[in-house]
Design an enzyme around this catalytic site. Structure first.
Site, mmCIF file in Angstrom:
data_model
loop_
_atom_site.group_PDB
_atom_site.id
_atom_site.type_symbol
_atom_site.label_atom_id
_atom_site.label_comp_id
_atom_site.label_asym_id
_atom_site.label_seq_id
_atom_site.Cartn_x
_atom_site.Cartn_y
_atom_site.Cartn_z
ATOM 1 N N GLU A 90 0.807 -1.217 0.000
ATOM 2 C CA GLU A 90 0.000 0.000 0.000
ATOM 3 C C GLU A 90 0.841 1.269 0.000
ATOM 4 O OE1 GLU A 90 -2.879 -0.432 3.119
ATOM 5 O OE2 GLU A 90 -3.853 -2.121 2.114
ATOM 6 N N LYS A 135 -15.565 -1.523 1.838
ATOM 7 C CA LYS A 135 -14.778 -2.019 0.710
ATOM 8 C C LYS A 135 -15.751 -2.559 -0.329
ATOM 9 C CE LYS A 135 -10.599 -3.295 3.290
ATOM 10 N NZ LYS A 135 -9.828 -4.414 3.892
#
Length: 427
Positions: free
Chosen positions: A205, A337
């Site tokens: 990330e 999500k």
């Protein structure tokens, strides 16, 4: 009528070099929408199922040609000719076509790619930016970013058990200034790590992934970076954690291998409370295993008034599970999500349910991402107030931040940045 006249699914690669699904939806007017779906590394057991081919000799079994075929055959036949502006009806059609509770037949990756691409095509047809198409005239709040500047756990190959150590810029008047703050802290941290001879390689990330001796050492180093960049920890910049505790919960214990600890639910709750007392931590995600609801209740009773407690693996963007959590007083926030649930309509329903219960909703990327920036538009369109989309490196993360900059520019004087008020359910 914005009639759908063509649908094309294809296999592309995500930020980890693994296959994922992309879809183009073409309307009668010639307008097109394109969307690509993300994929997670640490996943909740109750997430909607992404369909993988399982052929060991091709992409190590991670190909998505079956999902693509579903788009180009069954799904295409079912939604051809439908009005792209009827998102709820279209998503309902997809759900009925799949016919399973967890989208395991068609694949959540196939269904989400279509759901998103249809929305993008409809927004383009309507002459609206995507955030405005989602939220109407009320969409004007930029989200506070939780910026993952140190990666551990399943997102990095290092000694840290906690998966994400994040900075949260809260004193700035605009998103643009908040983003600048985050970037400056990121570069200050890189200099500190380099001076210590520590790794400045980045994880999935975009955050650094050095070997710290403890979580305390990591957090203390981040505080130094905040100060080195010219900001005040606890005032200008707060901290947030994603424990991803399900990843290190074994045999009824929270096993922090990096620190040589094996803790019960009560002891791990105490451990997190100690960190929250010592450091300016405003948010803790997945502080307990997804099935340890007794542990979650302990943690919520202990910290729920002063720290945002975010359910990711716990709730998996599912309104049925979220409803149960709200009724039992578990956590006080939900991570959103889009690929955990598989359609935009269901995603938006989870956000609205959270808001009605005064739970915050944090829009989130996945560790395997693409250049698709739809989550930035969702964050603004639904006035979510918070977003998690990685660090200040890797274009798959920066694409979302850059889209938020464009949205703020488009909104002009009516744009707002909530800062600390994004955590409205804390005292």
């Amino acid at each position: 009528m914005s009639a759908i006249v063509d649908i094309i699914g294809r296999e592309i690669l995500d930020s980890r070099g693994n296959p994922t699904v992309e879809c183009d939806v073409l309307l009668e007017s010639g307008t097109m929408g394109r969307a690509a779906v993300p994929s997670g590394a640490s996943t909740g057991s109750r997430e909607a199922i992404e369909l993988r081919d399982g052929e060991a000799g091709r992409y190590n079994g991670k190909g998505v040609l079956k999902a693509v075929e579903h788009i180009n055959t069954e799904i295409s036949e079912a939604i051809m000719g439908l009005d792209a502006s009827e998102q709820a009806f279209l998503d309902k059609t997809l759900l009925e076509l799949d016919g399973t509770d967890n989208k395991s037949r068609l694949g959540a990756n196939a269904m989400l790619a279509v759901s998103m691409a249809v929305a993008k095509a409809a927004a383009e047809e309507a002459g609206l930016p995507l955030y405005r198409y989602f939220g109407g005239s009320g969409a004007m709040q930029l989200p506070v970013p939780m910026m993952n500047i140190v990666n551990g756990g399943a997102h990095a190959n290092n000694s840290l058990d906690i998966q994400e150590f994040m900075i949260v810029p809260v004193s700035q008047p605009t998103f643009r200034e908040a983003l600048r703050c985050g970037a400056e802290v990121f570069h200050a941290l890189k200099k500190i790590l380099g001076d210590r001879g520590m790794s400045t390689a980045v994880g999935d990330e975009g955050g650094f992934a050095p070997n710290f001796g403890s979580n305390d050492e990591c957090l203390s180093t981040i505080l130094q970076a905040i100060e080195k960049a010219g900001y005040r920890a606890g005032e200008d910049v707060l901290l947030a954690l994603d424990c991803a505790a399900s990843e290190f919960y074994h045999d009824g214990k929270y096993q922090l291998a990096g620190e040589g600890l094996q803790l019960s639910s009560a002891e791990f709750s105490d451990y997190l409370a100690t960190l929250a007392d010592k450091f300016p931590i405003v948010s803790i995600e997945d502080g307990m295993h997804e099935s340890d609801w007794d542990g979650w209740k302990l943690l919520t009773d202990r910290l729920g008034k002063k720290v945002q407690l975010v359910g990711d693996d716990l709730f998996v963007t599912n309104t049925r599970i979220l409803k149960e959590g709200i009724e039992k007083g578990i956590a006080n926030s939900i991570l959103i999500k889009i690929n955990q649930i598989g359609t935009l309509t269901e995603t938006f329903a989870a956000i609205e349910m959270a808001k009605r219960a005064r739970y915050t909703a944090v829009i989130s990327h996945r560790s395997g991402e693409t250049e698709d920036s739809t989550i930035a538009d969702i964050a603004v369109g639904l006035n979510a107030g918070q977003i998690k989309t990685g660090s200040l490196s890797r274009s798959d993360r920066i694409s979302k931040y850059n889209q938020l900059l464009r949205i703020e520019e488009d909104l002009g004087d009516i744009a707002s940045y909530p800062g600390k008020s994004a955590f409205y359910n804390l005292r």
